[in-house]
Write an enzyme that holds these catalytic residues in place. Sequence first.
Site, PDB file in Angstrom:
ATOM      1  N   ASN A 116     -40.885  17.212 -14.520  1.00 41.04           N
ATOM      2  CA  ASN A 116     -39.571  17.018 -13.906  1.00 41.04           C
ATOM      3  C   ASN A 116     -39.493  17.798 -12.601  1.00 41.04           C
ATOM      4  O   ASN A 116     -40.091  18.857 -12.452  1.00 41.04           O
ATOM      5  CB  ASN A 116     -38.449  17.426 -14.866  1.00 41.04           C
ATOM      6  CG  ASN A 116     -38.020  18.865 -14.680  1.00 41.04           C
ATOM      7  OD1 ASN A 116     -37.237  19.190 -13.786  1.00 41.04           O
ATOM      8  ND2 ASN A 116     -38.553  19.757 -15.521  1.00 41.04           N
ATOM      9  N   PHE A 120     -32.090  21.436  -9.902  1.00 46.92           N
ATOM     10  CA  PHE A 120     -30.772  22.044 -10.183  1.00 46.92           C
ATOM     11  C   PHE A 120     -29.626  21.077  -9.870  1.00 46.92           C
ATOM     12  O   PHE A 120     -28.624  21.453  -9.251  1.00 46.92           O
ATOM     13  CB  PHE A 120     -30.577  23.340  -9.382  1.00 46.92           C
ATOM     14  CG  PHE A 120     -31.431  24.498  -9.812  1.00 46.92           C
ATOM     15  CD1 PHE A 120     -32.243  24.434 -10.932  1.00 46.92           C
ATOM     16  CD2 PHE A 120     -31.418  25.686  -9.083  1.00 46.92           C
ATOM     17  CE1 PHE A 120     -33.024  25.522 -11.323  1.00 46.92           C
ATOM     18  CE2 PHE A 120     -32.190  26.776  -9.473  1.00 46.92           C
ATOM     19  CZ  PHE A 120     -32.997  26.688 -10.587  1.00 46.92           C
ATOM     20  N   SER A 183     -37.916  28.262 -11.601  1.00 44.76           N
ATOM     21  CA  SER A 183     -38.075  26.814 -11.504  1.00 44.76           C
ATOM     22  C   SER A 183     -38.947  26.481 -10.299  1.00 44.76           C
ATOM     23  O   SER A 183     -38.740  27.024  -9.212  1.00 44.76           O
ATOM     24  CB  SER A 183     -36.717  26.134 -11.345  1.00 44.76           C
ATOM     25  OG  SER A 183     -36.881  24.763 -11.017  1.00 44.76           O
ATOM     26  N   ASN A 185     -38.877  23.704  -8.768  1.00 41.93           N
ATOM     27  CA  ASN A 185     -38.293  22.528  -8.127  1.00 41.93           C
ATOM     28  C   ASN A 185     -37.250  22.820  -7.057  1.00 41.93           C
ATOM     29  O   ASN A 185     -36.652  21.902  -6.507  1.00 41.93           O
ATOM     30  CB  ASN A 185     -37.687  21.620  -9.204  1.00 41.93           C
ATOM     31  CG  ASN A 185     -38.718  21.197 -10.225  1.00 41.93           C
ATOM     32  OD1 ASN A 185     -39.846  20.873  -9.868  1.00 41.93           O
ATOM     33  ND2 ASN A 185     -38.349  21.233 -11.500  1.00 41.93           N
ATOM     34  N   LYS A 221     -35.598  34.553 -16.852  1.00 40.65           N
ATOM     35  CA  LYS A 221     -36.498  33.463 -17.223  1.00 40.65           C
ATOM     36  C   LYS A 221     -37.670  33.452 -16.261  1.00 40.65           C
ATOM     37  O   LYS A 221     -37.484  33.359 -15.039  1.00 40.65           O
ATOM     38  CB  LYS A 221     -35.776  32.114 -17.215  1.00 40.65           C
ATOM     39  CG  LYS A 221     -36.622  30.980 -17.809  1.00 40.65           C
ATOM     40  CD  LYS A 221     -35.771  29.763 -18.133  1.00 40.65           C
ATOM     41  CE  LYS A 221     -36.569  28.728 -18.922  1.00 40.65           C
ATOM     42  NZ  LYS A 221     -35.720  27.590 -19.334  1.00 40.65           N
ATOM     43  N   ASN A 250     -40.674  29.191 -18.380  1.00 40.35           N
ATOM     44  CA  ASN A 250     -40.201  27.981 -17.716  1.00 40.35           C
ATOM     45  C   ASN A 250     -41.339  26.954 -17.685  1.00 40.35           C
ATOM     46  O   ASN A 250     -42.367  27.137 -18.331  1.00 40.35           O
ATOM     47  CB  ASN A 250     -39.734  28.329 -16.288  1.00 40.35           C
ATOM     48  CG  ASN A 250     -38.598  27.446 -15.811  1.00 40.35           C
ATOM     49  OD1 ASN A 250     -38.576  26.252 -16.064  1.00 40.35           O
ATOM     50  ND2 ASN A 250     -37.649  28.032 -15.098  1.00 40.35           N
TER      51      ASN A 250
END
Length: 342
Positions: A116, A120, A183, A185, A221, A250
């Site tokens: 993915n 956000f 993340s 992304n 995280k 993550n």
Amino acid sequence: MYRLIKPLFFQFDPEKVHHFVVKQLNWFHNHFPFGKTILRSSFDVNIKGLEREVFGIKFRNPVGLAAGFDKNGEYIEALSNLGFGFIEVGTVTPLPQPGNDLPRMFRLPEDEALINRMGFNNKGVDTLAERLRLLKDKDKTIVIGGNIGKNKNTPNEEAVNDYIKCFDRLFDVVDYFVVNVSSPNTPGLRELQEKEPLMHLLNTLQQRNQTHEVCRPILLKIAPDLTNEQLDDIVEIVMKTGIAGVIATNTTIDRSALRTTDKVLSEAGGLSGKPLTVRSTEVIRYLSEKSNKAFPIIGVGGIHSAQDAKDKLDAGASLVQLYTGFIYEGPGVVKKICKELV
């Protein structure tokens, strides 16, 4: 039943199917006669031996839903009746943002994995805070975590302000916070995992936390792609800042464990699911042993079975979370894991 309908779901775009399924679940829970009762009798878990107290919070069982599944807190009640001991919402940002361009989620069935690059996508912290306030007024028994991040257009030098806004806005309506700097992304986000900016961010949030009569547990995280030296820094940072613990891990940018040869391999984004199982458990064990179990760890990454959950708990996790395993195994997996954990 899920084994029969999963092949049909997997014929369609993952993100579209996700929204369709959770909306149908929510309708069934809220509007179908005895829908809530049916879900509870089929999937809910109430086993005394599974209760845990971690960072001052009582969890009815140690199996939670990871962030990303219900970013805007729209389906918490229905999801909680599928047996989850806690629900983590978000990642949420101060301002609404659409996320990355479509398509941005891809299945790898051969590996029981997902890629993915959502970015956000969420409706903003004000919308989430109001929704959680109404829920807390109605049901205070559901343990809710708030996963917070920064807007894509906020430069890293100003990122701390975005985290503060989310922290302040959600403080009264969540039970714990998760600081998401891992993340892959959001461009540049993982740079915030470096020691100096991370210390500054966590110390700032802790100072904010301590102005309240009752503090909220703050967790960090982290990515599974950190080196042992970087994990050593994480242990030091957690100890020095006094935050409550770590969520490991993550999604990963590593593709080396994949079997599939599909063109989806070329898609950018974070990989989750079974290829992450071993690495996330390794990170949990390393943090637990290096810190001498000084802080709680929530284990997430590639949990598709009770054995996967046990492995992470044995490695040092206090709680676990599902996401991709929930999609591949279906709603019955939570109850199955909980019953085997007893």
